[in-house]
Write an enzyme that holds these catalytic residues in place. Structure first.
Site, PDB file in Angstrom:
ATOM      1  CG  ASP A  34      -2.050   0.949   1.178  1.00  0.00           C
ATOM      2  OD1 ASP A  34      -2.105   1.741   0.226  1.00  0.00           O
ATOM      3  OD2 ASP A  34      -2.898   0.914   2.086  1.00  0.00           O
ATOM      4  CG  ASP A  35       0.019   5.019  -0.188  1.00  0.00           C
ATOM      5  OD1 ASP A  35      -0.822   4.597  -0.989  1.00  0.00           O
ATOM      6  OD2 ASP A  35      -0.144   6.051   0.483  1.00  0.00           O
ATOM      7  CB  CYS A  72      -5.935   2.666  -1.768  1.00  0.00           C
ATOM      8  SG  CYS A  72      -6.814   4.102  -1.165  1.00  0.00           S
ATOM      9  NE  ARG A  76      -6.409  -0.955  -1.544  1.00  0.00           N
ATOM     10  CZ  ARG A  76      -5.411  -1.503  -0.840  1.00  0.00           C
ATOM     11  NH1 ARG A  76      -5.537  -2.732  -0.379  1.00  0.00           N
ATOM     12  NH2 ARG A  76      -4.310  -0.830  -0.593  1.00  0.00           N
ATOM     13  CE  LYS A 129      -6.422   0.836   2.130  1.00  0.00           C
ATOM     14  NZ  LYS A 129      -5.412   1.869   1.788  1.00  0.00           N
ATOM     15  CG  HIS A 131     -10.264   1.619   1.483  1.00  0.00           C
ATOM     16  ND1 HIS A 131      -9.218   2.467   1.192  1.00  0.00           N
ATOM     17  CD2 HIS A 131     -11.259   2.430   1.953  1.00  0.00           C
ATOM     18  CE1 HIS A 131      -9.543   3.703   1.486  1.00  0.00           C
ATOM     19  NE2 HIS A 131     -10.783   3.716   1.948  1.00  0.00           N
ATOM     20  CG  HIS A 216      -1.400   4.229   3.457  1.00  0.00           C
ATOM     21  ND1 HIS A 216      -1.737   5.191   4.366  1.00  0.00           N
ATOM     22  CD2 HIS A 216      -2.159   4.468   2.352  1.00  0.00           C
ATOM     23  CE1 HIS A 216      -2.658   5.999   3.844  1.00  0.00           C
ATOM     24  NE2 HIS A 216      -2.933   5.581   2.616  1.00  0.00           N
ATOM     25  CG  ASP A 318      -2.186   0.780  -3.167  1.00  0.00           C
ATOM     26  OD1 ASP A 318      -1.008   1.182  -3.068  1.00  0.00           O
ATOM     27  OD2 ASP A 318      -3.079   1.100  -2.366  1.00  0.00           O
ATOM     28  CG  ASN A 319      -1.162   4.258  -4.503  1.00  0.00           C
ATOM     29  OD1 ASN A 319      -2.254   3.892  -4.055  1.00  0.00           O
ATOM     30  ND2 ASN A 319      -0.196   4.711  -3.727  1.00  0.00           N
ATOM     31  CE  LYS A 359      -2.810   7.483  -1.898  1.00  0.00           C
ATOM     32  NZ  LYS A 359      -2.807   7.217  -0.436  1.00  0.00           N
TER      33      LYS A 359
END
Length: 518
Positions: A34-35, A72, A76, A129, A131, A216, A318-319, A359
């Site tokens: 994540d991130d 994010c 996903r 996660k 989300h 993240h 994710d990014n 991001k």
């Protein structure tokens, strides 16, 4: 009597053969960071210690040009449905902005990987996660997962209870309350191990979606992991960005002729508190290090169980790294359970080496991620780099191919949207991507289209730019005024895609209001 015994024996043999056939199908483990910036793991240039991910890349295939959606929730949604995020209903985040492409929930005419594999007798497991809707009708169990442990509402949680976020942890349908020894990265892996062991015991192939929160923000890590890196970043942004860039060239991640994008950070010598900046990056590194340690735990378990050879592991982010610069509780000790801090744009520029932006943007720094593919039984030529461009919408059709699963045409009376992507396994085995591979991107008015080596891109409310990524992967030489025919063609194709997917001008207004959803 003899006939009855023969019938019983035949039925038992058929059952055994069925179980054996099921177990021969590969397990699938999709791990999402994540991130995480492009250069934040060792095999793509980092000084952060990630021996387990590096080993997976060395004994698998590393794709250097995999694309996500720059944020994010959209990533996903695209990953799990094999569609562009707007087609899935997540044109922005998980809030309803009043239009089908921006409803913040899965649309009725889409299906997840888990729902399809569940029908093919796979044990489906989700950890971490989510989300994508925390209400019961939208959570993982409602979208095809048999087992889940994690946080339906989103991320931002390392220690518990967490500050700055309203987050609840669930074990399947049960709300659980972690104790003071809980750390999300460790806990997600604990249940990943437990659920996969359960599937192995039950002779079920499994699909696992392991969505870590790391790295993240907030910056929170175990003190021992932080101390490992504290002081390591005292030489400043320029030093580490250049060091990563040179390592990338040595590793072959980028061409030796690649130019590093323009720096986007403050002068290190102008900072009042260099020690604090060093500490922020040390905590960020510690979060990635801890994630890698836990991936190692999972890999070790699979090896001990005799399952690693027939398990396909996919890892990506994710990014890109974030440019967020915040400190919600400045009185708290950085890295502790009481702090809520991001590492900021300066370190984000280092994370995304050698690319531009961050991001949420659709320049390369926001949308490109390394992709590791590991499968001892199925990949014979290992340790290779593939520079062929792929997209996260390619993951779904790839998994269908690997598991011999058909994509359904309908779900609950609804005709499903056809998958966007294509199977990447031929690329894993060394084939070349089709020269007209097409990808489109949009988030918060940031837009892009990549067709072959040409990329059209713009930041919200600014002019279009055009780059030849083969010659200029870091987007430094804008050819918009020199290649008008190509630019116009890409604009037309982007506009057609936008219309087909239901894109709206940003900010998207819900109920004719002017409120932008942040």
């Amino acid at each position: 009597m003899i006939q009855k015994r023969l019938t019983t024996i035949i039925l038992l043999l058929m059952l055994c053969l069925t179980i054996f056939a099921q177990r021969k199908r590969p397990n699938i483990v999709v791990i999402l960071a994540d991130d995480m910036g492009y250069s934040d793991i060792g095999c793509t240039g980092s000084e952060i210690e990630t021996p387990n991910l590096d080993a997976l890349a060395e004994s698998g295939v590393l794709f250097t040009n995999c694309y996500n959606t720059s944020r994010c929730c959209p990533t996903r949604a695209s990953l799990l449905t094999g569609l562009y995020q707007h087609q899935a209903g997540y044109g922005h985040m998980d809030s309803d902005l009043g239009y089908p492409a921006y409803q913040g929930r899965f649309r009725n005419n889409v299906v997840t990987i888990a729902q399809v594999l569940q029908k093919n007798n796979y044990r489906t497991i989700m950890l971490g996660k989510w989300h994508l809707g925390h209400e019961k009708e939208y959570d993982p169990l409602a979208r095809g997962f048999d087992r889940m442990y994690g946080i339906p509402k989103g991320g931002g949680v390392y220690f518990y209870p967490c500050v700055g976020r309203d987050r609840q942890v669930y074990l399947n349908k049960e709300l659980v309350t972690p104790d003071s020894t809980w750390y999300s990265t460790d806990a997600f892996t604990d249940y990943a191990i437990e659920f996969s062991r359960e599937a192995i015991t039950d002779n079920k192939p499994f699909f696992m979606y392991l969505a870590y929160i790391a790295p993240h923000f907030p910056l929170q890590a175990w003190p021992g992991d932080i101390n490992k890196y504290r002081g390591k970043y005292s030489k400043g942004y320029e030093f580490y960005r250049q060091q990563r860039f040179e390592k990338q060239k040595r590793l072959g991640i980028i061409e030796a002729t690649t130019k590093l994008s323009t720096p986007d950070y403050d002068e290190w010598d102008s900072l009042e508190d260099k020690e604090k900046e060093d500490l922020k990056m040390a905590i960020y590194a510690a979060q990635i290090d801890r994630m890698d340690q836990n991936i190692g735990r999972l890999v070790s378990m699979l090896k001990e169980q005799g399952e690693l050879d027939n398990t396909i592991i996919l890892f990506f982010s994710d990014n890109g790294g974030t440019d967020a610069n915040l400190n919600a509780f400045p009185e708290a000790e950085l890295g502790s359970r009481d702090s809520w801090t991001a590492y900021g744009k300066n370190w984000g520029n280092v994370s995304n080496t050698p690319y531009r932006k961050y991001k949420t943007f659709t320049h390369e720094g926001g949308i490109i991620t390394p992709l590791i593919v590991h499968w001892p039984k199925g990949i014979k030529s290992v340790g290779r780099l593939s520079h062929e461009p792929v997209h996260i919408t390619d993951i779904f059709p790839t998994i269908l191919s690997l598991t011999q699963t058909k994509y359904p045409k309908r779900l609950k009376g609804q005709e499903l949207v056809p998958l966007v992507g294509t199977d990447i396994m031929p690329l894993v085995h060394g084939e070349k991507q089709k020269p007209n591979k097409t990808m489109f991107f949009e988030h918060q008015g940031n837009q892009a289209a990549r067709i072959g080596n040409w990329k059209l891109v713009k930041t919200h409310n600014l002019n279009w730019e055009l780059y030849n990524l083969k010659k200029d992967p870091t987007e430094l030489n804008n050819l918009i005024n020199k290649q008008k025919v190509i630019a116009d063609s890409l604009k037309n194709q982007f506009n057609h895609w936008a219309e087909q997917c239901g894109l709206k001008p940003w900010p998207v207004n819900k109920n004719n209001s002017n409120n932008e959803n942040h």
